[in-house]
Scaffold this motif. Structure first.
Motif, mmCIF file in Angstrom:
data_model
loop_
_atom_site.group_PDB
_atom_site.id
_atom_site.type_symbol
_atom_site.label_atom_id
_atom_site.label_comp_id
_atom_site.label_asym_id
_atom_site.label_seq_id
_atom_site.Cartn_x
_atom_site.Cartn_y
_atom_site.Cartn_z
ATOM 1 N N PRO A 113 -40.492 12.402 18.970
ATOM 2 C CA PRO A 113 -39.913 11.100 18.615
ATOM 3 C C PRO A 113 -39.406 11.137 17.176
ATOM 4 N N LEU A 114 -38.270 10.515 16.934
ATOM 5 C CA LEU A 114 -37.658 10.515 15.611
ATOM 6 C C LEU A 114 -37.527 9.094 15.077
ATOM 7 N N VAL A 115 -37.643 8.955 13.772
ATOM 8 C CA VAL A 115 -37.376 7.667 13.144
ATOM 9 C C VAL A 115 -35.945 7.261 13.479
ATOM 10 N N GLY A 116 -35.807 6.017 13.920
ATOM 11 C CA GLY A 116 -34.508 5.525 14.366
ATOM 12 C C GLY A 116 -34.385 5.472 15.874
ATOM 13 N N ASP A 117 -35.294 6.137 16.592
ATOM 14 C CA ASP A 117 -35.257 6.109 18.054
ATOM 15 C C ASP A 117 -35.437 4.694 18.588
ATOM 16 N N VAL B 96 -27.816 0.993 10.925
ATOM 17 C CA VAL B 96 -28.824 1.911 10.402
ATOM 18 C C VAL B 96 -28.096 2.860 9.457
ATOM 19 N N SER B 97 -28.471 2.822 8.195
ATOM 20 C CA SER B 97 -27.731 3.551 7.167
ATOM 21 C C SER B 97 -28.642 4.486 6.384
ATOM 22 N N ASP C 224 -35.266 5.733 4.264
ATOM 23 C CA ASP C 224 -35.863 6.396 3.106
ATOM 24 C C ASP C 224 -36.238 7.798 3.570
ATOM 25 N N THR C 225 -35.598 8.795 3.014
ATOM 26 C CA THR C 225 -35.799 10.158 3.490
ATOM 27 C C THR C 225 -36.264 11.056 2.354
ATOM 28 N N PRO C 226 -37.030 12.113 2.681
ATOM 29 C CA PRO C 226 -37.477 13.058 1.655
ATOM 30 C C PRO C 226 -36.359 13.950 1.143
ATOM 31 N N GLU D 194 -38.670 6.959 6.799
ATOM 32 C CA GLU D 194 -39.052 5.597 7.138
ATOM 33 C C GLU D 194 -37.820 4.708 7.037
ATOM 34 N N LEU D 195 -37.754 3.699 7.906
ATOM 35 C CA LEU D 195 -36.681 2.719 7.849
ATOM 36 C C LEU D 195 -37.190 1.443 7.187
ATOM 37 N N TYR D 196 -36.379 0.908 6.269
ATOM 38 C CA TYR D 196 -36.697 -0.358 5.622
ATOM 39 C C TYR D 196 -35.603 -1.367 5.939
#
Length: 294
Positions: free
Chosen positions: A38-42, A156-157, A211-213, A200-202
């Motif tokens: 599973p991915l963030v944004g799914d 989603v940006s 927010d990405t590493p 993580e999505l804010y």
């Protein structure tokens, strides 16, 4: 059962926003068996249980996904570049744009520090001529931030840009609640050296911001590769001319006889800078075969 969006995944737990709440879930074993992460944004379906763990049951079809950072269903990528300190590197910018195009992510170019150097006009012309949205920002006055903010709604940006380009200042101008310390550590977006390494999505301005590493050309180069046959379609200003080349099936669009793309470059319809980036990218992959990437 609820439908929602996965906004964070860490330590084997997935956090899904659904029905105006956030639920901590464990993914069903079927995903591990099928080697699906599973991915963030799914977009997902979950089961909420009163006396047991909530479960992530289904992952809807993705419109795109990235390996690094691990994100899915990204609508747009804001590429923040400054006129000076550091100066714009058009090839690096064009590489990221090409991969965004390949992944069906809308590239938006944000040029900062326009008060320090008038050369921004050259870059503005290059990318507007190529068909991209270009936003000019003055980090001192906040000019341009409101325009960026309006584009975030219902999308989603993600934002990418080198250290020092003014990305943190821009995000603070969009939403002061993000509390980003420019050049240091972000409370939410824009990381320092010791923050956790997860996506993580804010919620920001009616949409989501990732927010990405890391979101760099280096990550893209390592994890995403466009083969030579697909590359011309990743330069959107080439598209009107791709069917007009004399030898359509094997035209490299570099210096081929009868190439409509090269003619458009010579005529000034396509900029020399963009074509130079295309040639460099093409030469990087021209001898790579599909089976070598597997």
């Amino acid at each position: 059962m609820l439908d929602g969006r996965l906004i964070k995944g860490i330590g084997g737990f997935y956090y899904v926003e659904a029905a105006d709440a956030v639920y901590e879930c464990k993914a069903r074993g079927i995903f591990r068996q099928k080697k699906i992460t599973p991915l963030v944004g799914d977009l997902v379906t979950i089961t909420v249980n009163d006396n047991a763990e909530n479960t992530l049951d289904e992952i809807k079809e993705r419109k795109n996904s990235l390996v690094r950072p691990p994100l899915a269903n990204l609508d747009q990528l804001f590429m923040v570049a400054s006129v000076v300190d550091p100066a714009i590197n058009t090839f690096v910018l064009d590489r990221i744009i090409a991969i965004a195009e390949y992944k069906n992510i809308e590239p938006i170019i944000v040029i900062t520090k326009i008060d320090l150097d008038s050369s921004y006009k050259k870059y503005y012309d290059i990318y507007t001529q190529a068909g991209f949205k270009v936003i000019l920002c003055d980090n001192k006055t906040g000019e341009g931030a409101e325009e960026v903010k309006t584009l975030l709604k219902d999308k989603v940006s993600a934002f990418t840009g080198n250290t020092g380009v003014g990305k943190s200042s821009l995000l603070n101008a969009i939403d002061s609640g993000l509390a980003i310390e420019t050049g240091k550590t972000s409370k939410k977006l824009g990381r320092g050296k010791h923050t956790t390494r997860h996506c993580e999505l804010y919620k920001v301005a009616g949409g989501y911001v990732a927010d990405t590493p890391g979101f760099s050309a280096v990550d893209f180069e390592r994890c995403e590769r466009i083969m030579k046959d697909d590359l011309p379609c990743c330069f959107r200003e080439f598209e009107p001319y791709l069917t007009d080349c004399k030898f359509q099936t094997n035209c490299s669009h570099i210096n081929d006889k009868g190439c409509a793309v090269v003619k458009a470059v010579n005529d000034g319809v396509i900029t020399q800078e963009r074509h130079n980036s295309y040639v460099t990218l093409y030469n990087e992959v021209k001898d790579i075969r599909e089976w070598e990437l597997k």
